[in-house]
Motif scaffolding. Structure first.
Motif, mmCIF file in Angstrom:
data_model
loop_
_atom_site.group_PDB
_atom_site.id
_atom_site.type_symbol
_atom_site.label_atom_id
_atom_site.label_comp_id
_atom_site.label_asym_id
_atom_site.label_seq_id
_atom_site.Cartn_x
_atom_site.Cartn_y
_atom_site.Cartn_z
ATOM 1 N N ARG A 46 0.833 -1.210 0.000
ATOM 2 C CA ARG A 46 0.000 0.000 0.000
ATOM 3 C C ARG A 46 0.863 1.254 0.000
ATOM 4 O O ARG A 46 0.492 2.276 -0.568
ATOM 5 N N LEU A 47 2.015 1.189 0.645
ATOM 6 C CA LEU A 47 2.905 2.352 0.677
ATOM 7 C C LEU A 47 3.458 2.668 -0.705
ATOM 8 O O LEU A 47 3.639 3.833 -1.054
ATOM 9 N N GLY A 52 -5.081 3.669 -0.232
ATOM 10 C CA GLY A 52 -5.624 3.456 1.095
ATOM 11 C C GLY A 52 -5.030 4.346 2.169
ATOM 12 O O GLY A 52 -5.387 4.246 3.323
ATOM 13 N N LEU A 53 -4.108 5.211 1.813
ATOM 14 C CA LEU A 53 -3.529 6.109 2.811
ATOM 15 C C LEU A 53 -4.278 7.437 2.864
ATOM 16 O O LEU A 53 -4.094 8.203 3.787
ATOM 17 N N TRP A 62 3.662 9.362 6.394
ATOM 18 C CA TRP A 62 2.646 8.487 6.966
ATOM 19 C C TRP A 62 3.315 7.353 7.735
ATOM 20 O O TRP A 62 2.940 7.056 8.865
ATOM 21 N N LEU A 63 4.321 6.723 7.119
ATOM 22 C CA LEU A 63 5.024 5.609 7.760
ATOM 23 C C LEU A 63 5.713 6.059 9.037
ATOM 24 O O LEU A 63 5.581 5.401 10.081
ATOM 25 N N GLU A 64 6.405 7.147 8.994
ATOM 26 C CA GLU A 64 7.099 7.634 10.193
ATOM 27 C C GLU A 64 6.110 7.916 11.323
ATOM 28 O O GLU A 64 6.357 7.585 12.478
ATOM 29 N N GLU A 90 13.240 -2.189 3.002
ATOM 30 C CA GLU A 90 13.031 -0.786 2.614
ATOM 31 C C GLU A 90 12.127 -0.077 3.627
ATOM 32 O O GLU A 90 12.400 1.056 4.035
ATOM 33 N N LEU A 91 11.068 -0.749 4.048
ATOM 34 C CA LEU A 91 10.145 -0.168 5.020
ATOM 35 C C LEU A 91 10.870 0.101 6.347
ATOM 36 O O LEU A 91 10.777 1.196 6.910
ATOM 37 N N ILE A 92 11.604 -0.887 6.834
ATOM 38 C CA ILE A 92 12.312 -0.748 8.116
ATOM 39 C C ILE A 92 13.313 0.400 8.047
ATOM 40 O O ILE A 92 13.388 1.228 8.950
#
Length: 191
Positions: A46-47, A52-53, A62-64, A90-92
């Motif tokens: 989704r990122l 959906g964000l 948004w992730l942070e 990548e997300l981490i």
């Protein structure tokens, strides 16, 4: 009554047709009645598309914010080629300080190993982010044979004991670390 803490369930795969949805949906169903945690979902698929964000949302911001708001994490990870997926890395790596002083548990799946090699690698990564990783987790060896076509476990009772143990310990760490962060922010400890 104690206020609910926030538990972020992190999807480890962004592949099209991924099995991660089946495992994560099982976990979310099991946790949905929690009096301890409110759930938030962090999905790298989704990122990537910002679907959906919400409109005009920066995926990085948004992730942070979601990592910062979380009191604890469960990473649902497959094992691809004896490791964890690039989308999860990548997300981490997109966030640093908001991970600090928070507990991380793992639900893994894969072939014969059930994803435990991916989890061992993730422990090293999360150690560098100043998190506390739990020893107890849930692993699904030959995961595809454990679920029916509707995503239900054939033998759900076999995984409830390890899930409950993991959640009891995750809850303990989440409460202790949340109180510690309130008492003294982690970034001030060695300042």
């Amino acid at each position: 009554m104690t206020e609910k803490m926030t538990l972020a369930v992190i999807y480890g795969s962004a592949r099209q047709g991924r099995f991660c949805d089946t495992v994560a949906n099982w976990l979310i169903r099991e946790l949905s009645a929690s009096d301890t945690f409110s759930l938030t979902i962090i999905d790298p698929a989704r990122l990537r598309t910002s679907r959906g964000l919400g409109a005009a949302v920066n995926p990085g911001e948004w992730l942070e914010r979601k990592i910062a708001e979380a009191d604890a994490f469960i990473v649902v990870t497959p094992e691809y080629n004896h490791g964890y997926p690039a989308a999860l890395k990548e997300l981490i790596d997109s966030v640093y300080e908001p991970w600090h002083a928070k507990p991380v548990a793992f639900v893994s799946y894969g072939g014969a190993s059930g994803g435990i090699r991916a989890v061992e690698q993730l422990r090293q990564v999360f150690g560098e982010l100043h998190t506390v990783t739990l020893r107890d987790g849930v692993a699904f060896p030959k995961a595809w044979s454990k679920f029916d076509a509707a995503g239900n476990l054939y033998k759900p009772e076999e995984l409830r004991a390890p899930l409950f143990l993991m959640m009891d310990r995750l809850t303990w760490w989440a409460r202790v670390l949340k109180q510690a962060r309130k008492s003294k922010p982690y970034n001030e400890v060695a300042a």
